[in-house]
Design an enzyme around this catalytic site. Structure first.
Site, PDB file in Angstrom:
ATOM      1  N   GLY A  72     -29.596 -26.362  41.868  1.00  0.00           N
ATOM      2  CA  GLY A  72     -29.867 -27.015  42.939  1.00  0.00           C
ATOM      3  C   GLY A  72     -29.409 -28.371  42.725  1.00  0.00           C
ATOM      4  O   GLY A  72     -29.004 -29.245  43.641  1.00  0.00           O
ATOM      5  N   THR A  73     -29.262 -28.895  41.555  1.00  0.00           N
ATOM      6  CA  THR A  73     -28.743 -30.289  41.271  1.00  0.00           C
ATOM      7  C   THR A  73     -27.437 -30.474  41.490  1.00  0.00           C
ATOM      8  O   THR A  73     -27.022 -31.510  41.991  1.00  0.00           O
ATOM      9  CB  THR A  73     -28.910 -30.581  39.621  1.00  0.00           C
ATOM     10  OG1 THR A  73     -30.305 -30.348  39.415  1.00  0.00           O
ATOM     11  CG2 THR A  73     -28.638 -32.111  39.233  1.00  0.00           C
ATOM     12  N   SER A 200     -31.621 -23.105  44.862  1.00  0.00           N
ATOM     13  CA  SER A 200     -31.576 -22.609  43.746  1.00  0.00           C
ATOM     14  C   SER A 200     -32.282 -21.191  43.280  1.00  0.00           C
ATOM     15  O   SER A 200     -33.368 -21.249  43.539  1.00  0.00           O
ATOM     16  CB  SER A 200     -32.071 -23.757  42.807  1.00  0.00           C
ATOM     17  OG  SER A 200     -31.879 -23.534  41.367  1.00  0.00           O
ATOM     18  N   GLY A 201     -31.419 -20.561  42.716  1.00  0.00           N
ATOM     19  CA  GLY A 201     -31.821 -18.915  42.453  1.00  0.00           C
ATOM     20  C   GLY A 201     -33.234 -18.829  41.708  1.00  0.00           C
ATOM     21  O   GLY A 201     -34.097 -18.065  41.936  1.00  0.00           O
ATOM     22  N   THR A 238     -13.621 -19.460  38.167  1.00  0.00           N
ATOM     23  CA  THR A 238     -13.966 -17.835  38.471  1.00  0.00           C
ATOM     24  C   THR A 238     -15.475 -17.878  38.897  1.00  0.00           C
ATOM     25  O   THR A 238     -16.054 -18.263  38.216  1.00  0.00           O
ATOM     26  CB  THR A 238     -13.713 -16.968  37.395  1.00  0.00           C
ATOM     27  OG1 THR A 238     -12.076 -17.497  36.988  1.00  0.00           O
ATOM     28  CG2 THR A 238     -13.973 -15.566  37.551  1.00  0.00           C
ATOM     29  N   CYS A 325     -47.078 -38.328  28.991  1.00  0.00           N
ATOM     30  CA  CYS A 325     -47.274 -39.298  28.187  1.00  0.00           C
ATOM     31  C   CYS A 325     -46.106 -39.696  27.537  1.00  0.00           C
ATOM     32  O   CYS A 325     -45.080 -39.362  27.127  1.00  0.00           O
ATOM     33  CB  CYS A 325     -47.967 -38.530  26.846  1.00  0.00           C
ATOM     34  SG  CYS A 325     -48.690 -39.883  25.852  1.00  0.00           S
TER      35      CYS A 325
END
Ligand code: PLP
Length: 380
Positions: A72-73, A200-201, A238, A325
């Site tokens: 996704g990024t 995204s898979g 590829t 945190c």
């Protein structure tokens, strides 16, 4: 220890057995380079093109509009950078305050570098985007509007078609990060009126390392890098054929399961009501809004989210924290902050995210464990 109860599916999912079975022959038998002209190459090529058609079906677009990516990024960066490189005349980008860091931190970096003018539209305490502000923000200098379909922490679904209409009226492009929505709600490029959709898979039972981007016909993006010109010149290198075939198998399974996704929603509702019955002082983020059926963002008031996550983990329940945190003090996530949730609740936001494979027995056991951990240890 008994079996793990995995309720962190918005972070990533288990690869489905059928997906693993579909991809394996492309490692062992059909391992040719899809651009080779011999028989093994042709088989790999056919696998990739059949996969493109399956992914297009999931996203309501045509196969020629689908590009395979690694995640996704990457898809998000491909749109933002690729469009900017093509349109030096328009420099403004409009987005929402609850986007994933793959969009928001990239846009903030581009703003810092004076590459773009950025307008980040706020949300309210339920995670609802201020559409009035959005409409004002989009003007005739706007190149791109980037808004996610479903929010990763709360599951809140945004009114994309409305926002796309605003973008179109000013000649801006519309990008939709549908990484969390894919496989959980129907997606149609046409109905969303989107120019670009990222998925995204690994969020819907394909392996990590494969995703897809739709680019509406007729729109040109500058590629992020150059090489052999694979994927319509958009992504040289590829193709990872087994992963592409896996993405398609996951897309087919997701489409088949969409009509019965109500089962997941019913389990999520059972989880929320079970927890609320056992633990005092909780609130559910985005509860008044249309939400993904698998996501529960629960604020345990006066608790510290990371401690809750660790305590649940010790009992075999995997969830994630909406606050983390940092150097000794707990900091709510940027989404929780953007929603303006009061600190007492914000520090204790925990996300439970189910999958199609979550069972009623797991939910009932998770509710019991949450009741034991939070009812006794954290609040009292
Ligand atoms: N967009 C959203 C809404 C997400 O939730 C995520 C991952 O959590 C991403 C993008 C990034 O996806 P990936 O991990 O495949 O790069």
């Amino acid at each position: 220890m008994s079996e793990i109860i995995y309720l962190d599916n918005n972070a990533t999912t288990r690869v489905a057995d059928e997906v693993l079975a579909a991809m394996t022959p492309f490692y062992r038998e059909h391992y040719g380079n899809p651009h080779a002209i011999h028989s093994l190459g042709r088989r790999a090529h056919d696998g990739v093109e059949a996969a493109r058609a399956d992914v297009a079906e999931l996203l309501g677009c045509s196969a020629s509009e689908v590009i395979f990516t690694s995640c996704g990024t990457e898809g998000n960066a491909m749109v933002i950078r690729g469009l900017l490189d093509r349109h030096p005349d328009r420099r403004k980008i409009v987005t929402s305050a609850v986007e994933h860091p793959s969009v928001l931190t990239l846009l903030r970096a581009l703003e810092r570098e004076n590459v773009i003018e950025l307008d980040v539209v706020p949300v309210d305490q339920q995670g609802v985007i201020d559409l009035g502000r959005m409409n004002k923000a989009i003007d005739d200098r706007t190149l791109l509007v980037s808004v996610m379909l479903a929010q990763n922490e709360t599951g809140v679904i945004h009114p994309i078609a409305k926002i796309a209409g605003m973008a179109r009226a000013r000649g801006a492009r519309m990008h939709v990060d549908a990484v969390q929505a894919a496989g959980k709600i129907p997606i149609s490029q046409k109905e969303l009126d989107a120019d670009f959709i990222t998925i995204s898979g690994h969020k819907f039972h394909a392996p990590k390392g494969i995703g897809a981007l739709t680019i509406r016909k007729g729109i040109a993006l500058q590629p992020l890098w150059y090489g052999g010109g694979q994927e319509l010149g958009m992504r040289s290198g590829t193709e990872p054929v087994p992963a592409i075939v896996a993405l398609a198998a996951a897309a087919r399974l997701a489409r088949e399961a969409l009509p019965v996704y109500g089962r997941v929603r019913a389990l999520r509702d059972r989880l929320e009501s079970g927890i609320r019955a056992r633990v005092e002082d909780t609130s559910i983020n985005g509860v008044t809004q249309p939400r993904l059926g698998n996501t529960a963002s629960i604020a345990f008031h006066d608790a510290k989210a990371d401690e809750v996550v660790r305590a649940l983990d010790a009992e075999g329940v995997c969830v994630s924290a909406g606050a983390a945190c940092h150097s000794g003090s707990v900091e709510p996530s940027s989404t929780v902050k953007a929603m303006g949730i009061p600190l007492r609740a914000a520090m204790g936001v925990v996300r439970f995210s189910l999958s199609r494979y979550t069972t009623e027995a797991e939910i009932d056991r998770a509710v019991e464990i949450v009741g034991e951990v939070l009812g006794a240890r954290m609040l009292k």
